[in-house]
Design a protein around this motif. Sequence first.
Motif, PDB file in Angstrom:
ATOM      1  N   SER A   7       0.828  -1.207   0.000  1.00 12.96           N
ATOM      2  CA  SER A   7       0.000   0.000   0.000  1.00 12.96           C
ATOM      3  C   SER A   7       0.864   1.260   0.000  1.00 12.96           C
ATOM      4  N   GLN A   8       1.940   1.227   0.781  1.00 14.95           N
ATOM      5  CA  GLN A   8       2.849   2.374   0.819  1.00 14.95           C
ATOM      6  C   GLN A   8       3.512   2.600  -0.532  1.00 14.95           C
ATOM      7  N   LEU A   9       3.903   1.515  -1.182  1.00 10.27           N
ATOM      8  CA  LEU A   9       4.519   1.635  -2.504  1.00 10.27           C
ATOM      9  C   LEU A   9       3.525   2.187  -3.526  1.00 10.27           C
ATOM     10  N   GLU A  10       2.299   1.693  -3.468  1.00 12.31           N
ATOM     11  CA  GLU A  10       1.276   2.179  -4.403  1.00 12.31           C
ATOM     12  C   GLU A  10       0.991   3.658  -4.179  1.00 12.31           C
ATOM     13  N   ASP A  11       0.921   4.067  -2.921  1.00 15.73           N
ATOM     14  CA  ASP A  11       0.694   5.487  -2.615  1.00 15.73           C
ATOM     15  C   ASP A  11       1.855   6.344  -3.109  1.00 15.73           C
ATOM     16  N   ASN A  12       3.061   5.825  -2.926  1.00  9.83           N
ATOM     17  CA  ASN A  12       4.246   6.561  -3.367  1.00  9.83           C
ATOM     18  C   ASN A  12       4.264   6.710  -4.885  1.00  9.83           C
ATOM     19  N   ILE A  13       3.904   5.629  -5.590  1.00  6.16           N
ATOM     20  CA  ILE A  13       3.855   5.680  -7.054  1.00  6.16           C
ATOM     21  C   ILE A  13       2.798   6.676  -7.523  1.00  6.16           C
ATOM     22  N   ALA A  14       1.628   6.621  -6.889  1.00  3.72           N
ATOM     23  CA  ALA A  14       0.548   7.545  -7.264  1.00  3.72           C
ATOM     24  C   ALA A  14       0.959   8.997  -7.032  1.00  3.72           C
ATOM     25  N   ARG A  15       1.639   9.256  -5.930  1.00  7.63           N
ATOM     26  CA  ARG A  15       2.077  10.616  -5.613  1.00  7.63           C
ATOM     27  C   ARG A  15       3.120  11.108  -6.616  1.00  7.63           C
ATOM     28  N   LYS A  16       4.074  10.235  -6.947  1.00 11.43           N
ATOM     29  CA  LYS A  16       5.114  10.605  -7.910  1.00 11.43           C
ATOM     30  C   LYS A  16       4.519  10.815  -9.304  1.00 11.43           C
ATOM     31  N   THR A  17       3.556   9.961  -9.668  1.00 14.92           N
ATOM     32  CA  THR A  17       2.923  10.089 -10.981  1.00 14.92           C
ATOM     33  C   THR A  17       2.151  11.399 -11.088  1.00 14.92           C
ATOM     34  N   LYS A  18       1.456  11.743 -10.026  1.00 15.76           N
ATOM     35  CA  LYS A  18       0.702  13.002 -10.011  1.00 15.76           C
ATOM     36  C   LYS A  18       1.638  14.200 -10.123  1.00 15.76           C
ATOM     37  N   ALA A  19       2.766  14.127  -9.416  1.00 16.40           N
ATOM     38  CA  ALA A  19       3.739  15.220  -9.482  1.00 16.40           C
ATOM     39  C   ALA A  19       4.331  15.332 -10.886  1.00 16.40           C
ATOM     40  N   LEU A  20       4.591  14.186 -11.511  1.00 19.99           N
ATOM     41  CA  LEU A  20       5.138  14.198 -12.865  1.00 19.99           C
ATOM     42  C   LEU A  20       4.140  14.787 -13.853  1.00 19.99           C
TER      43      LEU A  20
END
Length: 225
Positions: A7-20
């Motif tokens: 879950s932490q990895l998925e949240d991190n990916i989603a956050r990075k994708t949104k920032a990108l």
Amino acid sequence: MAQDTISQLEDNIARKTKALRLEDRASADCLSNLKKDKWINLQLNIHVLCDQLITKLHARKFELANLEHAHASQAMDQKTKSHVEKAVKQRAPGIEATVHKYNAKQKEMLKEDAYVPPELVMEGLFNLDVDQDIWENADMVDFKGGEIPLWLANKEVRDGIRAAQEVKSCQEELRRCDVEYSNLRTWFVEEYEAVHNVFKFGNGVSLQYSFLIWKLIIMSTKMMM
């Protein structure tokens, strides 16, 4: 705990994708397209399966090493020994299932016009030898110009390389045998000369008779060589 990590990895990916997406729309769109690319997904899946398989094989080999050490030292109690034996047996079906999944993905990749890793076979896989196909984990980015070398893409070339290595090893073994043969002949000659001198300068008929017998033995041995 594992679920929390995912879950932490998925949240991190989603956050990075949104920032990108906010910073570089074109790169974000490219990343989105890559996520839908069948070939990319097949490559990722087969890499993950390969990593899982290697981890399972390492774990099994480690447990077997502990078991063999216990048999040698008799230091492991029966309960622990049974537990290790059970763990080793339980890993085999999981490894076979992973190999089956890996080969299924590999067959899907064969439909594409690109390099794919070889199909895995169970025979010898548990040994994790250096020449096992499981270590063949190349990527197109490793090759300049996208041209795959024949030693990697062509099975006949790989078999030819192995055959050439076997021939070279046999030639080296023959040279070693020639050296040993020469050393053995030299040793026999020296032994013969030593015995000859003993009987030549010795006295007595029985001594001379023994020398003749010894000479016949040496000569017959040389003829056999």
